[in-house]
Scaffold this motif. Structure first.
Motif, mmCIF file in Angstrom:
data_model
loop_
_atom_site.group_PDB
_atom_site.id
_atom_site.type_symbol
_atom_site.label_atom_id
_atom_site.label_comp_id
_atom_site.label_asym_id
_atom_site.label_seq_id
_atom_site.Cartn_x
_atom_site.Cartn_y
_atom_site.Cartn_z
ATOM 1 N N GLY A 40 0.791 -1.218 0.000
ATOM 2 C CA GLY A 40 0.000 0.000 0.000
ATOM 3 C C GLY A 40 0.826 1.272 0.000
ATOM 4 O O GLY A 40 0.933 1.969 -0.993
ATOM 5 N N ILE A 41 1.467 1.591 1.115
ATOM 6 C CA ILE A 41 2.201 2.844 1.227
ATOM 7 C C ILE A 41 3.455 2.788 0.364
ATOM 8 O O ILE A 41 4.197 1.807 0.372
ATOM 9 C CB ILE A 41 2.554 3.129 2.702
ATOM 10 N N GLY A 42 3.715 3.857 -0.371
ATOM 11 C CA GLY A 42 4.782 3.854 -1.364
ATOM 12 C C GLY A 42 6.155 4.171 -0.818
ATOM 13 O O GLY A 42 6.854 5.045 -1.346
ATOM 14 N N ASP A 43 6.579 3.476 0.254
ATOM 15 C CA ASP A 43 7.940 3.643 0.745
ATOM 16 C C ASP A 43 8.829 2.584 0.114
ATOM 17 O O ASP A 43 8.376 1.474 -0.197
ATOM 18 C CB ASP A 43 7.983 3.518 2.269
ATOM 19 N N VAL A 44 10.098 2.917 -0.060
ATOM 20 C CA VAL A 44 11.029 1.992 -0.706
ATOM 21 C C VAL A 44 11.566 0.980 0.295
ATOM 22 O O VAL A 44 11.475 1.180 1.510
ATOM 23 C CB VAL A 44 12.200 2.764 -1.349
ATOM 24 N N THR A 45 12.121 -0.103 -0.211
ATOM 25 C CA THR A 45 12.637 -1.168 0.658
ATOM 26 C C THR A 45 14.092 -1.518 0.381
ATOM 27 O O THR A 45 14.757 -2.101 1.231
ATOM 28 C CB THR A 45 11.806 -2.450 0.486
ATOM 29 N N GLY A 252 16.012 5.925 -3.565
ATOM 30 C CA GLY A 252 15.751 5.408 -2.224
ATOM 31 C C GLY A 252 15.991 6.421 -1.125
ATOM 32 O O GLY A 252 16.346 6.067 0.001
ATOM 33 N N PHE A 253 15.754 7.710 -1.419
ATOM 34 C CA PHE A 253 16.058 8.772 -0.460
ATOM 35 C C PHE A 253 14.888 9.114 0.465
ATOM 36 O O PHE A 253 14.843 10.206 1.004
ATOM 37 C CB PHE A 253 16.480 10.041 -1.220
ATOM 38 N N THR A 254 13.948 8.203 0.654
ATOM 39 C CA THR A 254 12.818 8.538 1.532
ATOM 40 C C THR A 254 13.290 8.866 2.948
ATOM 41 O O THR A 254 12.634 9.635 3.658
ATOM 42 C CB THR A 254 11.792 7.390 1.571
ATOM 43 N N GLY A 255 14.420 8.296 3.365
ATOM 44 C CA GLY A 255 14.967 8.608 4.685
ATOM 45 C C GLY A 255 16.111 9.591 4.648
ATOM 46 O O GLY A 255 16.520 10.114 5.682
ATOM 47 N N VAL A 256 16.645 9.877 3.461
ATOM 48 C CA VAL A 256 17.764 10.809 3.316
ATOM 49 C C VAL A 256 17.249 12.229 3.095
ATOM 50 O O VAL A 256 17.821 13.194 3.584
ATOM 51 C CB VAL A 256 18.676 10.379 2.145
ATOM 52 N N ARG A 257 16.198 12.388 2.329
ATOM 53 C CA ARG A 257 15.490 13.619 2.052
ATOM 54 C C ARG A 257 16.273 14.571 1.156
ATOM 55 O O ARG A 257 17.116 15.332 1.595
ATOM 56 C CB ARG A 257 15.106 14.371 3.346
ATOM 57 N N ALA A 345 5.715 3.267 -14.517
ATOM 58 C CA ALA A 345 5.577 3.801 -13.166
ATOM 59 C C ALA A 345 5.517 2.640 -12.175
ATOM 60 O O ALA A 345 5.128 1.521 -12.556
ATOM 61 C CB ALA A 345 4.307 4.651 -13.052
ATOM 62 N N PRO A 346 5.874 2.868 -10.911
ATOM 63 C CA PRO A 346 5.923 1.788 -9.927
ATOM 64 C C PRO A 346 4.593 1.519 -9.222
ATOM 65 O O PRO A 346 4.579 0.917 -8.150
ATOM 66 C CB PRO A 346 6.979 2.292 -8.937
ATOM 67 N N THR A 390 1.624 -0.873 -4.689
ATOM 68 C CA THR A 390 2.958 -0.344 -4.918
ATOM 69 C C THR A 390 3.940 -1.457 -5.236
ATOM 70 O O THR A 390 3.828 -2.565 -4.710
ATOM 71 C CB THR A 390 3.457 0.444 -3.694
ATOM 72 N N ALA A 391 4.909 -1.148 -6.085
ATOM 73 C CA ALA A 391 5.935 -2.121 -6.482
ATOM 74 C C ALA A 391 7.208 -1.982 -5.652
ATOM 75 O O ALA A 391 8.235 -2.563 -5.994
ATOM 76 C CB ALA A 391 6.275 -1.944 -7.960
ATOM 77 N N PHE A 392 7.151 -1.245 -4.552
ATOM 78 C CA PHE A 392 8.355 -0.936 -3.791
ATOM 79 C C PHE A 392 8.735 -1.974 -2.741
ATOM 80 O O PHE A 392 9.612 -1.734 -1.926
ATOM 81 C CB PHE A 392 8.225 0.435 -3.123
ATOM 82 N N GLY A 393 8.085 -3.120 -2.747
ATOM 83 C CA GLY A 393 8.455 -4.183 -1.818
ATOM 84 C C GLY A 393 9.641 -4.986 -2.335
ATOM 85 O O GLY A 393 10.185 -4.729 -3.408
ATOM 86 N N SER A 394 10.039 -5.982 -1.562
ATOM 87 C CA SER A 394 11.074 -6.893 -2.032
ATOM 88 C C SER A 394 10.454 -7.893 -3.003
ATOM 89 O O SER A 394 9.235 -8.101 -3.019
ATOM 90 C CB SER A 394 11.700 -7.642 -0.849
#
Length: 410
Positions: A40-45, A252-257, A345-346, A390-394
């Motif tokens: 669901g949520i579009g965070d990267v892994t 993958g900068f969701t935590g780097v910003r 798109a992902p 979302t396609a951002f899982g493993s």
């Protein structure tokens, strides 16, 4: 007596991803042993690529030495990153920009939400529907959207994008729109726009003296060479469009910003007296007042993705997620679901079966397969009857989620 900004009180109490979290947490309470997979949520892994990690380590070492230590940086960003952006993201596409038209930020969400501050409160905005919620909510905060009735704001022009119109919004009719929000590749539908269709929007903006706020956060996922990566590939767009980019999903900068915004010197808005005000200088003034700049470490990390090794490693990560998207499309369509997106798109945008509402399908999937999706109606009225994956899982967790969906449907 301190008084509240009453426009904040007009914000709807429900925020999509907070609502999802509440429902998932409620499920966990009654099913403590359940293994939930979120699509669901579009965070990267996937982890940061080696070139980025190396650059961050080097930057941290610099900060530990008084001779190379960096304090406050320029609010608009360091030249080394701005120049890398121009050289790699725009010049290869025949787009010529100046360095001072590039503004480094801490992610596209901040600037897409904040840019509306430069505009008069009674501008009439138009949004594609469904839409990333920040676009509308940030305008609600300034009192630009009117009142909320039957799932819509009264002073917003909703431009539906659905399967019935090929996910191509129609140009506004009747009262001209002053500010237009476009996002391509699109979040949440995963669909794209051709140069021919995008040219219609640029022409509309030029004819009606409108401003386009163009979110290109997912352009790295475009595979079709005919699809534009930037609105500035369209002649005349420099006069009417501001463009937002992000490294969150690219690197993958969701935590780097880190990300950036392009504000061409030609784009301007009007005063009531007809004086033209360049947005470039206005945005610079705003940023110097309210933003202390993106960290030096984050900007060195972003610069590294433009190195030869960085480009190769970032492409591998993007390919990894797009393999997930392909696997999801193949499986879901094989099960008989109507799906869109996922090719440039992902995100996969899927119509719910048998007329189920978005939230009904969300809950059925959660309880039946222990898999989380995103209800489409949370992105706007035209999202009802759809869900987003979302396609951002493993690879492993995505494959397992799809196997669960198969078993659940059978």
């Amino acid at each position: 007596m301190a008084l509240v900004n009453i426009h904040f009180l007009n914000l709807q109490n429900n925020y999509l991803f907070a609502d999802i979290a509440k429902k998932v947490n409620a499920f966990k309470v009654t099913h403590p042993k359940a293994d939930i997979i979120s699509l669901g949520i579009g965070d990267v892994t996937q982890p940061l690529c080696p070139a980025v990690v190396e650059a961050m380590h080097k930057a941290v070492d610099e900060m530990s030495d008084s001779s190379t230590f960096r304090g406050y940086g320029p609010e608009q960003g360091y030249d080394f990153l701005r120049e890398a952006i121009l050289k790699n993201d725009f010049l290869p596409r025949g787009i010529h920009l100046d360095k001072d038209e590039v503004f480094i930020n801490d992610g596209a969400k901040s600037d897409t939400g904040n840019f509306q501050e430069l505009l008069h409160w009674d501008n009439f905005i138009g949004v594609t529907d469904p839409i990333y919620p920040v676009y509308i909510d940030s305008n609600v905060m300034i009192g630009r959207c009117g009142s909320f009735h039957d799932g819509k704001w009264t002073n917003v022009r909703y431009m539906p994008t659905t399967a019935e119109n090929g996910f191509l919004p129609e140009l506004p009719k009747g009262r001209p729109v002053d500010v237009i929000y476009l996002c391509y590749p699109n979040n949440p539908t995963g669909t794209v726009i051709t140069k021919q269709e995008l040219r219609k929007w640029v022409n509309y903006a030029l004819k009606n003296d409108a401003l386009i706020l163009y979110d290109a956060a997912y352009e790295a996922y475009i595979r079709d060479p005919k699809i534009p990566h930037s609105i500035y590939e369209i002649r005349g767009a420099r006069k009417c469009a501001v463009e937002f980019h992000s490294y969150s999903k690219t690197a993958g900068f969701t935590g780097v910003r880190c990300g950036y915004t392009i504000v061409p010197k030609e784009v301007s808005v009007s005063t009531f007296e007809g004086e033209r005000i360049p947005l470039n200088q206005l945005w610079l003034r705003r940023q110097c007042t309210k933003f202390n700049g993106t960290s030096y470490i984050s900007q060195r990390a972003a610069e590294a993705i433009y190195s030869a090794e960085g480009k190769k490693q970032i492409r591998a990560t993007v390919d990894y997620y797009m393999e997930n998207a392909s696997m999801m499309l193949s499986t879901l369509r094989g099960l008989g679901y109507e799906c869109y997106g996922g090719e440039n798109a992902p995100y996969i945008w899927m119509r719910t079966p048998d007329g189920m509402t978005s939230w009904s399908f969300f809950e059925a999937l959660l309880y039946g397969a222990n898999v989380v999706c995103t209800p489409g109606v949370g992105f706007g009225p035209s999202g009802e009857g759809y869900v987003r994956f979302t396609a951002f899982g493993s690879h492993e967790r995505t494959a397992e989620a799809l196997e669960r969906i198969k078993a659940w449907q059978e």
